[in-house]
Motif scaffolding. Structure first.
Motif, mmCIF file in Angstrom:
data_model
loop_
_atom_site.group_PDB
_atom_site.id
_atom_site.type_symbol
_atom_site.label_atom_id
_atom_site.label_comp_id
_atom_site.label_asym_id
_atom_site.label_seq_id
_atom_site.Cartn_x
_atom_site.Cartn_y
_atom_site.Cartn_z
ATOM 1 N N TYR A 4 0.834 -1.195 0.000
ATOM 2 C CA TYR A 4 0.000 0.000 0.000
ATOM 3 C C TYR A 4 0.869 1.246 0.000
ATOM 4 C CZ TYR A 4 -3.333 3.442 1.934
ATOM 5 O OH TYR A 4 -4.109 4.543 2.171
ATOM 6 N N ILE A 29 -12.340 -1.078 10.653
ATOM 7 C CA ILE A 29 -12.526 -1.381 9.230
ATOM 8 C C ILE A 29 -13.962 -1.839 9.000
ATOM 9 C CG2 ILE A 29 -11.740 -2.723 7.258
ATOM 10 C CD1 ILE A 29 -9.423 -2.907 10.067
ATOM 11 N N ASP A 36 -13.139 -6.049 -1.674
ATOM 12 C CA ASP A 36 -12.549 -4.732 -1.455
ATOM 13 C C ASP A 36 -12.369 -4.430 0.031
ATOM 14 O OD1 ASP A 36 -12.600 -4.291 -4.256
ATOM 15 O OD2 ASP A 36 -14.697 -3.687 -4.113
ATOM 16 N N SER A 37 -13.413 -4.653 0.824
ATOM 17 C CA SER A 37 -13.284 -4.411 2.256
ATOM 18 C C SER A 37 -12.379 -5.447 2.914
ATOM 19 C CB SER A 37 -14.657 -4.393 2.933
ATOM 20 O OG SER A 37 -15.301 -5.638 2.840
ATOM 21 N N SER A 40 -8.896 -4.239 2.267
ATOM 22 C CA SER A 40 -8.697 -3.080 3.131
ATOM 23 C C SER A 40 -8.387 -3.526 4.557
ATOM 24 C CB SER A 40 -9.945 -2.189 3.131
ATOM 25 O OG SER A 40 -10.193 -1.665 1.845
ATOM 26 N N VAL A 145 -11.869 2.877 8.210
ATOM 27 C CA VAL A 145 -11.387 2.379 6.917
ATOM 28 C C VAL A 145 -12.549 1.725 6.176
ATOM 29 C CG1 VAL A 145 -9.776 0.814 5.759
ATOM 30 C CG2 VAL A 145 -9.100 1.947 7.893
ATOM 31 N N THR A 146 -12.758 2.093 4.922
ATOM 32 C CA THR A 146 -13.783 1.439 4.106
ATOM 33 C C THR A 146 -13.171 1.003 2.770
ATOM 34 O OG1 THR A 146 -14.691 3.259 2.765
ATOM 35 C CG2 THR A 146 -15.408 3.131 5.079
ATOM 36 N N GLY A 147 -13.912 0.200 2.029
ATOM 37 C CA GLY A 147 -13.410 -0.336 0.764
ATOM 38 C C GLY A 147 -13.837 0.440 -0.455
ATOM 39 N N PRO A 191 -8.240 3.123 1.261
ATOM 40 C CA PRO A 191 -7.049 2.584 0.572
ATOM 41 C C PRO A 191 -7.311 2.074 -0.829
ATOM 42 C CG PRO A 191 -7.798 1.087 2.298
ATOM 43 C CD PRO A 191 -8.558 2.358 2.481
ATOM 44 N N MET A 192 -8.536 1.554 -1.100
ATOM 45 C CA MET A 192 -8.809 0.989 -2.418
ATOM 46 C C MET A 192 -8.773 2.048 -3.514
ATOM 47 S SD MET A 192 -9.122 -2.264 -1.929
ATOM 48 C CE MET A 192 -7.733 -1.883 -0.865
#
Length: 408
Positions: A4, A29, A36-37, A40, A145-147, A191-192
């Motif tokens: 990342y 998270i 995706d999640s 993450s 944090v999400t995706g 982050p995605m």
């Protein structure tokens, strides 16, 4: 985590930075069970105070929906267990019904076309969930944090946090986040948004995550599998039948001809193909027909022939109830006018569409709940009232509003 950081080093735009949590920060998270999640979660699972949260937002009364939700919850738990990550479920069924589902039904009853995904992000994922975490960990004492395929970047010149498109334009979800309150941005990590989807899939396989092969979710969460192909059948369970005429209007004489009936203005949206019997033996009527207008006063749906019929296209759109993502900056109208002059102001009324250049814009005096009128450089098809018009400065989201009307 190193992958990342390596991606960030290559893809951060000049003059911006991506904040990172410290080793002992609380990191929550949001895990939906999708790839995706899950990725993450994997990126931040090494932090000592990282944990997952799964949101149950819908009252799953029907068996197939209940099974689907339980499967997602079990998949999220499998990923959390694989990553040695604590996870809990939080229930926002009541909040979702009040803030997302009921407003959606009210909009359909008015004959407009809402977007529940935009409301869900504003009121649930970055509303109810954030309040829940504020109470549990203390305001500004955690990272969420999400995706989502979007980016939240800090402008090094202004110190402001800005919402940007994801680098993968084919998966960008910034449109759906355009109504999120700006004061939530400084503690959210996406982050995605720095990855391409193919990289996320490859990373999930390299990490051998339990959801690495899971297909992307499709459709709306509260519509069961048997109804996914026919959203109208779902709405019939909640909305009254108010039958009206389906008509054509003679362009020369203004005469209306009735060709059938509809169940309610909610049963079709602008630009939608309509399955109605027309005299295919007559060249004048032979072909496919589409909804061009919904006349609320007479409860009539007007149809025209051909997907590219000029009556389906508009170049003037009015947005209302604007929400801005430019907290603490200069007057939004000044920014819009400068952007129009520079050719850097764009709009989208659907996710994943090509950005539409804006030629002119003007507003009412009250920017808190303004009517923002936009003249587009090129007419656009089926801009339906009720949808969201999202405004961009190049790749940055600056706000969005509900489409009130469109015209030529």
């Amino acid at each position: 985590m190193q992958r990342y950081l390596d991606v960030l080093k290559k893809r951060l735009p000049h003059g911006f930075k991506q904040l990172q949590p410290s080793k002992h920060d609380n990191i929550i998270i949001a895990m939906s069970s999708g790839v995706d999640s899950s990725v993450s979660a994997a990126l931040f699972s090494s932090f000592p105070k990282a944990r997952g949260v799964y949101m149950r937002n819908w009252n799953n009364k029907q068996n197939d929906m209940k099974n689907c939700d339980e499967k997602d919850w079990n998949d999220a738990r499998k990923v959390a267990e694989y990553l040695n990550l604590p996870i809990e479920m939080v229930n926002f069924e009541k909040e979702y019904w009040i803030d997302v589902f009921e407003p959606m039904l009210q909009s359909y009853e008015l004959g407009v076309t809402p977007n529940p995904d935009v409301l869900c992000n504003r009121y649930i994922k970055f509303g109810s969930l954030k309040r829940n975490l504020d109470e549990k960990y203390g305001r500004d004492n955690y990272w969420l944090v999400t995706g989502h395929y979007s980016r939240i970047l800090q402008n090094m010149g202004t110190s402001q946090f800005e919402l940007w498109r994801g680098v993968d334009m084919s998966k960008d979800q910034s449109y759906y986040l355009s109504q999120v309150k700006p004061n939530a941005l400084n503690q959210v990590l996406l982050p995605m948004g720095h990855f391409y989807k193919k990289e996320v899939r490859a990373l999930a396989q390299d990490l051998q995550l339990p959801t690495a092969q899971k297909p992307d979710s499709q459709g709306i969460c509260f519509v069961n599998n048997s109804q996914q192909g026919n959203f109208k059948s779902f709405l019939r369970e909640y909305l009254p039948i108010e039958r009206g005429d389906v008509v054509t209007i003679d362009p020369d004489r203004g005469k209306k001809t009735v060709w059938g009936q509809h169940d309610g203005l909610w049963s079709y949206t602008l630009g939608q193909k309509i399955g109605i019997a027309m005299p295919q033996g007559d060249p004048k009527y032979r072909g496919t027909w589409f909804v061009s207008e919904k006349l609320k006063d007479t409860n009539e749906i007007v149809i025209v022939k051909g997907r590219e019929n000029p009556k389906l296209f508009r170049d003037n759109v009015v947005l209302t109830k604007m929400k801005w993502l430019m907290e603490g900056e200069i007057n939004p109208m000044d920014i819009l006018q400068d952007a129009v002059k520079n050719g850097s102001l764009f709009m989208q009324y659907r996710s994943l569409q090509k950005p539409i250049p804006i030629k002119e814009c003007k507003s009412s005096p009250d920017m808190a709940d303004c009517h923002l009128e936009l003249l587009l450089k090129k007419p656009q098809r089926a801009m339906a009232p009720g949808q969201y018009g999202c405004l961009y400065l190049q790749d940055r989201v600056i706000g969005s509003g509900i489409i009130l009307s469109s015209a030529t």
